[in-house]
Design an enzyme around this catalytic site. Sequence first.
Site, PDB file in Angstrom:
ATOM      1  N   HIS A 102       9.276  20.227  12.571  1.00  0.00           N
ATOM      2  CA  HIS A 102      10.411  19.295  12.574  1.00  0.00           C
ATOM      3  C   HIS A 102      10.625  18.701  11.175  1.00  0.00           C
ATOM      4  O   HIS A 102      11.769  18.606  10.706  1.00  0.00           O
ATOM      5  CB  HIS A 102      10.156  18.129  13.538  1.00  0.00           C
ATOM      6  CG  HIS A 102      10.043  18.500  14.988  1.00  0.00           C
ATOM      7  ND1 HIS A 102       9.019  18.035  15.794  1.00  0.00           N
ATOM      8  CD2 HIS A 102      10.824  19.264  15.788  1.00  0.00           C
ATOM      9  CE1 HIS A 102       9.181  18.493  17.025  1.00  0.00           C
ATOM     10  NE2 HIS A 102      10.265  19.255  17.050  1.00  0.00           N
ATOM     11  N   LYS A 157      11.382  12.981  32.266  1.00  0.00           N
ATOM     12  CA  LYS A 157      10.119  13.460  31.693  1.00  0.00           C
ATOM     13  C   LYS A 157       9.150  12.295  31.502  1.00  0.00           C
ATOM     14  O   LYS A 157       9.565  11.154  31.336  1.00  0.00           O
ATOM     15  CB  LYS A 157      10.388  14.085  30.328  1.00  0.00           C
ATOM     16  CG  LYS A 157      10.834  15.525  30.401  1.00  0.00           C
ATOM     17  CD  LYS A 157      10.759  16.121  29.006  1.00  0.00           C
ATOM     18  CE  LYS A 157      11.311  17.499  28.917  1.00  0.00           C
ATOM     19  NZ  LYS A 157      11.397  17.961  27.519  1.00  0.00           N
ATOM     20  N   ARG A 209      12.886  29.139  15.582  1.00  0.00           N
ATOM     21  CA  ARG A 209      11.573  29.632  15.148  1.00  0.00           C
ATOM     22  C   ARG A 209      11.426  31.127  15.363  1.00  0.00           C
ATOM     23  O   ARG A 209      10.816  31.834  14.586  1.00  0.00           O
ATOM     24  CB  ARG A 209      10.455  28.911  15.909  1.00  0.00           C
ATOM     25  CG  ARG A 209      10.292  27.468  15.540  1.00  0.00           C
ATOM     26  CD  ARG A 209       9.500  26.732  16.571  1.00  0.00           C
ATOM     27  NE  ARG A 209      10.156  26.807  17.869  1.00  0.00           N
ATOM     28  CZ  ARG A 209       9.772  26.152  18.953  1.00  0.00           C
ATOM     29  NH1 ARG A 209       8.713  25.381  18.899  1.00  0.00           N
ATOM     30  NH2 ARG A 209      10.423  26.266  20.086  1.00  0.00           N
ATOM     31  N   SER A 268       5.826  21.059  19.921  1.00  0.00           N
ATOM     32  CA  SER A 268       5.196  19.791  20.334  1.00  0.00           C
ATOM     33  C   SER A 268       4.295  20.029  21.540  1.00  0.00           C
ATOM     34  O   SER A 268       3.199  19.469  21.645  1.00  0.00           O
ATOM     35  CB  SER A 268       6.268  18.764  20.692  1.00  0.00           C
ATOM     36  OG  SER A 268       7.061  18.485  19.578  1.00  0.00           O
TER      37      SER A 268
HETATM   38  O1  PNS Z   1      14.200  20.092  21.189  1.00  0.00           O
HETATM   39  P1  PNS Z   1      14.514  19.836  22.642  1.00  0.00           P
HETATM   40  O2  PNS Z   1      13.577  18.850  23.244  1.00  0.00           O
HETATM   41  O3  PNS Z   1      14.612  21.137  23.381  1.00  0.00           O
HETATM   42  O4  PNS Z   1      15.976  19.155  22.671  1.00  0.00           O
HETATM   43  C1  PNS Z   1      16.870  19.338  23.699  1.00  0.00           C
HETATM   44  C2  PNS Z   1      18.153  18.499  23.476  1.00  0.00           C
HETATM   45  C3  PNS Z   1      17.819  17.026  23.284  1.00  0.00           C
HETATM   46  C4  PNS Z   1      18.858  18.989  22.226  1.00  0.00           C
HETATM   47  C5  PNS Z   1      19.073  18.733  24.711  1.00  0.00           C
HETATM   48  O5  PNS Z   1      18.332  18.551  25.871  1.00  0.00           O
HETATM   49  C6  PNS Z   1      20.265  17.785  24.735  1.00  0.00           C
HETATM   50  O6  PNS Z   1      21.158  17.886  23.927  1.00  0.00           O
HETATM   51  N1  PNS Z   1      20.279  16.840  25.713  1.00  0.00           N
HETATM   52  C7  PNS Z   1      21.314  15.846  25.851  1.00  0.00           C
HETATM   53  C8  PNS Z   1      22.193  16.101  27.073  1.00  0.00           C
HETATM   54  C9  PNS Z   1      23.254  17.137  26.759  1.00  0.00           C
HETATM   55  O7  PNS Z   1      24.123  16.961  25.937  1.00  0.00           O
HETATM   56  N2  PNS Z   1      23.142  18.282  27.444  1.00  0.00           N
HETATM   57  C10 PNS Z   1      24.013  19.419  27.270  1.00  0.00           C
HETATM   58  C11 PNS Z   1      23.499  20.321  26.160  1.00  0.00           C
HETATM   59  S1  PNS Z   1      24.446  21.795  26.011  1.00  0.00           S
END
Ligand code: PNS
Length: 171
Positions: A23, A47, A96, A134
């Site tokens: 990150h 979560k 990645r 993570s």
């Molecule tokens: O790195 P991560 O934990 O996979 O991040 C996921 C994240 C936070 C980018 C995604 O879950 C998100 O954008 N959540 C917010 C809700 C939302 O907008 N959902 C639609 C995404 S297309």
Amino acid sequence: MSQPPPTRIAIYPGSFDPLTNGHVDIIERGARIFDKIIVAILVNVEKTPLFSEAERVALIQEVFKGQPNVQVETFDGLLVEYAQRKGASVLVRGLRAISDFEYEFQMALMNRHLAPGIETVFMMPAEQYTYISSRLIKEVFMLNGKIDGLVPPVVEEQLRAKRAGRSKPQD
Ligand code: PNS
């Protein structure tokens, strides 16, 4: 008179539970390209994270304390709506490996469907971070595996405190 160029604000969203050097690598790359990069921690009520939102904000702020164009916030609801509220035109995501691609591709296109004016930009971290996440960091560390060089020292310190807390005998 010519107008000053617009400020390019990017959002780097994620759970960051905890922040890894992968990150950090992406945030540093983003901070070199955009005027401001906001590290946006998703508030996910479903979560049960290892680090609270406040702990995650504090850790990331500590790592980037010398860099004023890196900000840290939390958000909930739709990412694109949050980005619009912040005046951001870019979402940054790290890629990645091929295995990340499908999920990221779906999210990028869904976000474009929701907000066509916001672009997703993918960045690749340095090779030595391409295998870390993570989730793996937490698993390995809690099982006493070594994670040196994979997370910032302050994160390792806090992980150590969590592990010590968890290994206390229960009443
Ligand atoms: O790195 P991560 O934990 O996979 O991040 C996921 C994240 C936070 C980018 C995604 O879950 C998100 O954008 N959540 C917010 C809700 C939302 O907008 N959902 C639609 C995404 S297309």
